[in-house]
Scaffold this active site. Structure first.
Site, mmCIF file in Angstrom:
data_model
loop_
_atom_site.group_PDB
_atom_site.id
_atom_site.type_symbol
_atom_site.label_atom_id
_atom_site.label_comp_id
_atom_site.label_asym_id
_atom_site.label_seq_id
_atom_site.Cartn_x
_atom_site.Cartn_y
_atom_site.Cartn_z
ATOM 1 N N GLU A 41 5.947 2.277 10.856
ATOM 2 C CA GLU A 41 6.138 1.254 9.831
ATOM 3 C C GLU A 41 7.649 1.122 9.606
ATOM 4 O O GLU A 41 8.273 1.985 8.984
ATOM 5 C CB GLU A 41 5.455 1.675 8.522
ATOM 6 N N CYS B 287 3.880 -3.616 2.391
ATOM 7 C CA CYS B 287 2.910 -2.754 3.065
ATOM 8 C C CYS B 287 1.906 -3.561 3.869
ATOM 9 O O CYS B 287 1.290 -3.044 4.783
ATOM 10 C CB CYS B 287 2.204 -1.875 2.050
ATOM 11 N N GLU C 180 -2.277 4.255 -2.172
ATOM 12 C CA GLU C 180 -1.967 3.015 -1.439
ATOM 13 C C GLU C 180 -0.736 3.322 -0.607
ATOM 14 O O GLU C 180 0.367 3.466 -1.145
ATOM 15 C CB GLU C 180 -1.675 1.866 -2.418
ATOM 16 N N LYS D 137 5.828 6.033 -13.486
ATOM 17 C CA LYS D 137 7.137 6.357 -12.914
ATOM 18 C C LYS D 137 7.541 5.300 -11.902
ATOM 19 O O LYS D 137 6.941 5.168 -10.839
ATOM 20 C CB LYS D 137 7.115 7.713 -12.210
HETATM 21 P P1 NAD Z 1 8.023 6.895 -1.318
HETATM 22 O O1 NAD Z 1 6.774 7.588 -0.882
HETATM 23 O O2 NAD Z 1 9.306 7.451 -0.871
HETATM 24 O O3 NAD Z 1 8.103 6.852 -2.919
HETATM 25 C C1 NAD Z 1 7.077 6.271 -3.693
HETATM 26 C C2 NAD Z 1 7.168 6.843 -5.109
HETATM 27 O O4 NAD Z 1 6.833 8.239 -5.065
HETATM 28 C C3 NAD Z 1 8.562 6.765 -5.739
HETATM 29 O O5 NAD Z 1 8.431 6.453 -7.110
HETATM 30 C C4 NAD Z 1 9.080 8.177 -5.556
HETATM 31 O O6 NAD Z 1 10.050 8.533 -6.505
HETATM 32 C C5 NAD Z 1 7.812 8.986 -5.739
HETATM 33 N N1 NAD Z 1 7.845 10.340 -5.176
HETATM 34 C C6 NAD Z 1 8.669 10.828 -4.206
HETATM 35 N N2 NAD Z 1 8.412 12.137 -3.978
HETATM 36 C C7 NAD Z 1 7.392 12.477 -4.795
HETATM 37 C C8 NAD Z 1 6.656 13.680 -5.014
HETATM 38 N N3 NAD Z 1 6.924 14.793 -4.327
HETATM 39 N N4 NAD Z 1 5.670 13.672 -5.940
HETATM 40 C C9 NAD Z 1 5.364 12.562 -6.626
HETATM 41 N N5 NAD Z 1 6.030 11.384 -6.475
HETATM 42 C C10 NAD Z 1 7.020 11.346 -5.555
HETATM 43 O O7 NAD Z 1 7.841 5.376 -0.901
HETATM 44 P P2 NAD Z 1 8.891 4.180 -1.035
HETATM 45 O O8 NAD Z 1 9.908 4.360 0.041
HETATM 46 O O9 NAD Z 1 9.322 4.027 -2.443
HETATM 47 O O10 NAD Z 1 7.958 2.910 -0.708
HETATM 48 C C11 NAD Z 1 7.721 2.435 0.573
HETATM 49 C C12 NAD Z 1 6.340 2.851 1.055
HETATM 50 O O11 NAD Z 1 5.337 2.411 0.135
HETATM 51 C C13 NAD Z 1 5.968 2.228 2.376
HETATM 52 O O12 NAD Z 1 5.374 3.195 3.212
HETATM 53 C C14 NAD Z 1 4.935 1.180 2.003
HETATM 54 O O13 NAD Z 1 4.042 0.827 3.009
HETATM 55 C C15 NAD Z 1 4.259 1.820 0.846
HETATM 56 N N6 NAD Z 1 3.570 0.810 0.049
HETATM 57 C C16 NAD Z 1 2.198 0.756 0.075
HETATM 58 C C17 NAD Z 1 1.531 -0.219 -0.650
HETATM 59 C C18 NAD Z 1 0.028 -0.323 -0.638
HETATM 60 O O14 NAD Z 1 -0.511 -0.939 -1.554
HETATM 61 N N7 NAD Z 1 -0.656 0.266 0.316
HETATM 62 C C19 NAD Z 1 2.244 -1.117 -1.408
HETATM 63 C C20 NAD Z 1 3.636 -1.035 -1.413
HETATM 64 C C21 NAD Z 1 4.295 -0.051 -0.680
#
Ligand code: NAD
Length: 454
Positions: A356, A263, A229, A154
């Protein structure tokens, strides 16, 4: 059926509409994946390896296409987007070596022979954020497929285009229908269904810590394996004995790359007090030299933020100039442009130091000695990445061991190599991706004892 209207972040033009997958479509996809996985796992290891190499070749042939999609959909600078597409190819090639190396063990026991097998889990659900849509997807799907699993993926609502194209390339490369399916849609529908569906045996979630905790709680209902992650607030620790010019010249790229939507961004610079003023003098021209501009231009180093919503979230951290030491530039006019911004926070508990921000905003703070540097670096709920700048090898090792974080660089800001493990301490995550052991993380160990007693 609901949809997302996709907006080009650089000029706010509409680039298309994406239909969200429904619950029924997700369930159907998981049935297809379950069936496809049986045939895939039964293939000879060398045949699975060859299929992954063909997939890598198809990605290689589509680098320009994939990069163009990321430029328009996510606002990534073209040079960076091309690197990302090449990285997906490299990750596939690296894990194409895994099917023939899924080694079990032969363990000495009494009365027979004991062997272990690394069995595929079955169907793996991968949930991806919007900041690096294709690279992060590949860190999950390449090793998962290599280990004999099927994948349902997804993408994030705002940035689905490269993932959808990768799904098409897998089919063009001859991967079995149903083995790797991309299902755009809402997290609360598609993502949650991956978590609750009993046929999905493992979830790989990359995203915010807040949603990651919910995903983990959901997985506990079925004792489902999960890799997380999550967020980061990493420290860039600069000692007085370091190559200060190099540390200052490179610091902007360690936090402003991808407009800070990374991240691993080193969004807290910690500088030894004796060189604090000198470091800021060196940092200012480096920040002002970052080329912020149109993502399609070859020399652009930083593009816009991904969306209006995200722009507003970042801008709320810098309501006025009170704490701004200096800023870089950003284009005027339409688009979600935010200039590289350097803050001198009022205190260590200021939310610009603790949250963050996920935008091109960095704080600079002073520390006194090694112990103080480690204490400040560790004063975070996160622990994903970080850098240490010093010419003293002993200090580099002591501080690296002292900072509770998954990925550190000494005299460098590099974070990710596909051949080395990646992941976070504390609330930055659970489990590791990439590196030589990643395919094994998509298996269950089976132990078989064969009696030799007559
Ligand atoms: P997010 O948590 O809002 O969304 C991430 C994904 O989860 C999206 O595809 C979203 O549609 C999905 N999602 C949302 N609600 C959900 C639920 N209830 N159940 C299952 N899936 C759900 O994050 P974002 O705003 O898209 O990304 C930014 C964040 O990602 C930042 O905190 C960043 O640090 C983190 N990030 C971490 C890494 C790493 O490797 N540690 C890498 C990239 C980004």
């Amino acid at each position: 059926m609901t949809t997302t209207t996709l907006i080009n972040p650089a000029d706010e033009t509409v680039i298309g509409t994406i239909e969200h997958s429904t619950l029924e479509q997700v369930d159907e996809a998981i049935v297809r994946a379950t069936l496809a996985q049986i045939g895939w796992a039964a293939l000879a290891p060398a045949d699975r390896a060859a299929a992954l190499r063909r997939f890598a070749l198809a990605v290689d042939g589509a680098i320009d296409d994939l990069a163009a999609l990321e430029v328009t959909n996510s606002g990534h600078p073209i040079g960076q987007a091309r690197w990302e597409a090449g990285h997906v190819r490299d990750v596939l090639n690296y894990y194409a070596a895994a099917p023939e190396r899924m080694l079990g063990q032969q363990i000495p026991v009494a009365g027979g022979i004991n062997v272990t097998f690394l069995e595929p889990i079955g169907v793996v659900g991968i949930i991806v954020p919007w900041n690096f849509p294709m690279t992060i997807a590949s860190w999950g799907f390449a090793p998962a497929l290599a280990a004999g699993n099927a994948v349902v993926l997804k993408p994030a609502e705002w940035t689905p285009l490269t993932a959808i194209r990768l799904g098409e390339l897998a089919l063009e490369a001859g991967l079995p229908v149903g083995l790797f399916q991309v299902l755009p849609g809402r997290g609360s529908v598609v993502g949650e269904r991956f978590v609750t569906h009993p046929r999905v045996g493992k979830i790989v979630f990359t995203g915010s810590t807040e949603v990651g905790k919910r995903v983990m709680a959901g997985c506990s209902e079925q004792v489902k394996a999960v890799t997380l992650e999550l967020g980061g607030k990493s420290a860039n620790v600069v000692f007085a004995d370091s190559d200060l010019e190099k540390a200052a010249a490179t610091a902007p790229y360690s936090v402003f790359e991808n407009a800070g939507q990374d991240c691993c961004a080193r969004s807290r610079i910690l500088v030894q007090r004796s060189v604090f003023d000198r470091f800021l003098e060196l940092l200012e021209p480096a920040v002002k030299a970052v080329k912020v501009g149109q993502p399609g231009d070859a020399d652009t180093e930083m593009g816009p933020l991904v969306s209006r919503t995200h722009f507003e979230s970042v801008a709320a951290y810098v309501p006025d100039d009170e704490r701004v030491a200096f800023r870089g530039s950003a284009p005027a006019g339409p688009g979600f442009w935010f200039p590289p911004t350097v803050l001198l926070p009022a205190s260590a508990t200021d939310r610009t130091v603790t949250d963050e921000i996920f935008g091109p905003v960095v704080t600079v703070q002073a520390f006194d000695d090694e112990a103080d540097a480690i204490r400040m670096a560790n004063a975070s709920q996160y622990g994903l990445s970080g850098s240490v700048w010093t010419r003293d090898l002993g200090r580099a090792l002591r501080v690296s061991r002292g900072i509770a974080t998954g990925n550190l660089s000494v005299n460098s800001n590099s974070s990710v190599r596909y051949s080395t493990p990646f992941g976070g301490f504390k609330q930055s995550g659970l489990g590791r991706e990439l590196g030589p052991d990643a395919a094994e993380a998509f298996t269950e160990t089976k132990n078989v004892f064969i009696s030799t007693v007559d």
